[in-house]
Design an enzyme around this catalytic site. Structure first.
Site, PDB file in Angstrom:
ATOM      1  N   GLY A   1       0.808  -1.239   0.190  1.00 28.79           N
ATOM      2  CA  GLY A   1       0.060   0.050  -0.108  1.00 28.79           C
ATOM      3  C   GLY A   1       0.748   1.163  -0.025  1.00 28.79           C
TER       4      GLY A   1
ATOM      5  CE1 TYR B   1      11.380   5.458  -9.248  1.00 28.57           C
ATOM      6  CE2 TYR B   1      12.791   6.687 -10.734  1.00 28.57           C
ATOM      7  CZ  TYR B   1      11.449   6.352 -10.205  1.00 28.57           C
ATOM      8  OH  TYR B   1      10.601   7.195 -10.637  1.00 28.57           O
TER       9      TYR B   1
ATOM     10  CD  GLU C   1       0.983  -5.895  -7.471  1.00 25.84           C
ATOM     11  OE1 GLU C   1       1.486  -4.838  -7.418  1.00 25.84           O
ATOM     12  OE2 GLU C   1      -0.136  -6.022  -6.854  1.00 25.84           O
TER      13      GLU C   1
ATOM     14  CB  VAL D   1      -8.651  -2.878  -4.254  1.00 28.56           C
ATOM     15  CG1 VAL D   1      -9.698  -1.869  -4.384  1.00 28.56           C
ATOM     16  CG2 VAL D   1      -8.094  -3.034  -2.722  1.00 28.56           C
TER      17      VAL D   1
ATOM     18  NE  ARG E   1      -3.287  -7.754  -0.064  1.00 26.98           N
ATOM     19  CZ  ARG E   1      -3.471  -6.946  -1.218  1.00 26.98           C
ATOM     20  NH1 ARG E   1      -4.385  -7.295  -1.756  1.00 26.98           N
ATOM     21  NH2 ARG E   1      -2.691  -5.857  -1.198  1.00 26.98           N
TER      22      ARG E   1
ATOM     23  CE  LYS F   1      -1.773  -1.935  -7.445  1.00 25.48           C
ATOM     24  NZ  LYS F   1      -2.193  -3.491  -7.098  1.00 25.48           N
TER      25      LYS F   1
END
Length: 446
Positions: free
Chosen positions: A164, A202, A275, A295, A292, A237
């Site tokens: 998050g 990065y 991801e 969203v 999991r 997001k």
């Protein structure tokens, strides 16, 4: 199949799970905090148990109280939703000791993939491309700085237990590394009680692409296509869509196969997400795995026709997946906008309060996932997301047009929301052209 499931969550995801259970003929138990006494999920479930005060640490994160409610109501399984205890391996172990089925992967898998530095090592061994970075976790500024100078600046500092956007900072040079590392580590300790950090090179101006996978206990793993989650604000997001307009048919095949290989490398079962970061040259790198439901799972449900929550429950009950890879195909285009009770004009400050009037639209290809209603008091204790608006159409242009029309019909009075902000994004030329990266918000607004 289970006779009764306890939902260890709140808000729209709890409502979503309750509805799936109801369609499957499974009774449900809701848990709620004192702040959520009038919450929709507590009203819709067959049973509801208060598990503590408003503070999440004393209610939705209190493992003993949740398990006590499970045993007292004779529920056979717990669905954790997302957030809270959904990726807590200790909680999974406690469920196993209490003979309660956790609807999700095993504690061992969560430990391996939930810890970001451990996940990197696992993916390297499986031949999955990862962003160059530290192979071992770092704990102090001094050792981290030594590793950063080997990798090169700018560099991404990440919490091993992070998520998050918490515990994440970018250091542009040696001069600002110490401060950024200390800040990220402090966030990690406060949010996850873990000071374990790792570093990555990065990747400038990438897209955030994630692949939905689901596996069963028989060793079957299926990938259900990708979602483009590049529209973010401070790593949170805001808009997700599927499929991604940046992915060619061949790249989609390669990324999908890579995601399945990653999941099989850890014996994954249940719904999960691999991801990736996709750079401007078409190279992709493993970023993390979410063990999991996500969203943004509704966009995948729209384009795949697969109910991911029902699949999770089937898998946890020991049944095989109802979908095979050879039968999967993506149909049309779906977009999701997260509607938050926040004020974009005041640095997106959360705006809890009473919803004085609410109107949500419907129609063909429109889905609203929410737990709010007229007169509902949004508590200040939890995440500010109050609604997800999801649309589906034959192509991206049609989905964007439908989303703009749908957002234009949503009425929420009594609290500030980001509705207008989301609508504005949908009218930006770069968004319409598909020219987006994870820097879209800061480049166009901040």
């Amino acid at each position: 199949m289970f006779q009764k499931i306890l939902i260890a969550n709140r808000g729209e995801i709890a409502v979503r799970i309750i509805r799936a259970c109801r369609e499957m003929g499974i009774k449900t138990v809701a848990v709620y905090s004192e702040a959520d006494r009038d919450a929709l999920h507590a009203q819709l479930a067959d049973e509801a148990v208060c598990i503590g005060p408003a503070a999440a640490s004393e209610s939705y994160l209190n493992m003993e109280r949740i398990l006590s409610a499970t045993i007292a109501t004779k529920a056979e399984a717990i669905h954790p939703g997302f957030g809270f205890l959904s990726e807590n391996s200790k909680f999974v172990e406690m469920c196993e000791k209490c003979n309660v089925t956790f609807i999700g992967p095993s504690a061992a898998v969560i430990n391996k993939m939930g810890n970001k530095s451990e996940a990197r090592r696992t993916m390297m061994e499986a031949g999955v491309p990862v962003v160059p970075g530290t192979k071992e976790p770092v704990y102090t500024v001094e050792e981290a700085l030594q590793e950063a100078e080997k990798i090169g600046f700018p560099i991404m500092i990440k919490a091993s237990s992070g998520g998050g956007g918490k515990g994440m900072r970018i250091a542009e040079s040696r001069e600002d590394f110490r401060e950024n590392f200390s800040t990220a580590q402090r966030e990690s300790v406060n949010a996850f009680a873990d000071n374990t950090m790792y570093l990555e090179r990065y990747v400038g101006r990438p897209r955030h692409i994630e692949v939905q996978i689901i596996g069963d206990r028989l060793g079957n793993v299926v990938q259900l296509g990708e979602r483009d989650c590049s529209i973010q604000r401070r790593h949170q997001k805001m808009i997700e869509e599927s499929p991604s307009c940046a992915i060619t048919k061949e790249l989609r095949r390669i990324m999908g196969e890579t995601a399945v290989r990653a999941a099989k490398a850890v014996g994954y079962e249940s719904a999960g997400t691999i991801e990736f970061l996709l750079d401007g040259n078409g190279e992709f790198f493993f970023m993390e795995m979410n063990t999991r439901i996500q969203v943004e799972h509704p966009v995948t449900e729209f384009v795949s026709g697969v109910d991911l929550v029902k699949e999770q429950i089937r898998v946890a009950a020991g049944l095989p997946l109802s979908v095979k890879q050879e039968d999967f195909c993506m149909r049309g285009h779906a977009i999701e906008c997260r509607i938050n009770a926040e004020n974009p004009a005041k640095n997106f400050m959360p705006c809890p309060g009473v919803i004085e009037y609410l109107h949500v639209p419907g129609g063909n290809g429109v889905r609203i996932d929410t737990a709010v209603y007229n007169g509902y008091q949004i508590p200040p204790n939890y995440d500010s997301m109050i609604m997800k608006v999801i649309v589906h159409d034959k192509d991206r242009a049609g989905a964007i047009a439908k989303m703009r029309s749908t957002l234009g019909e949503v009425i929420i009075e009594g609290v500030q929301t980001n509705l207008d902000f989301q609508y504005d994004i949908l009218n930006q030329k770069d968004f319409l052209d598909g020219n987006v990266t994870t820097h879209f918000i800061e480049e166009h607004y901040e």
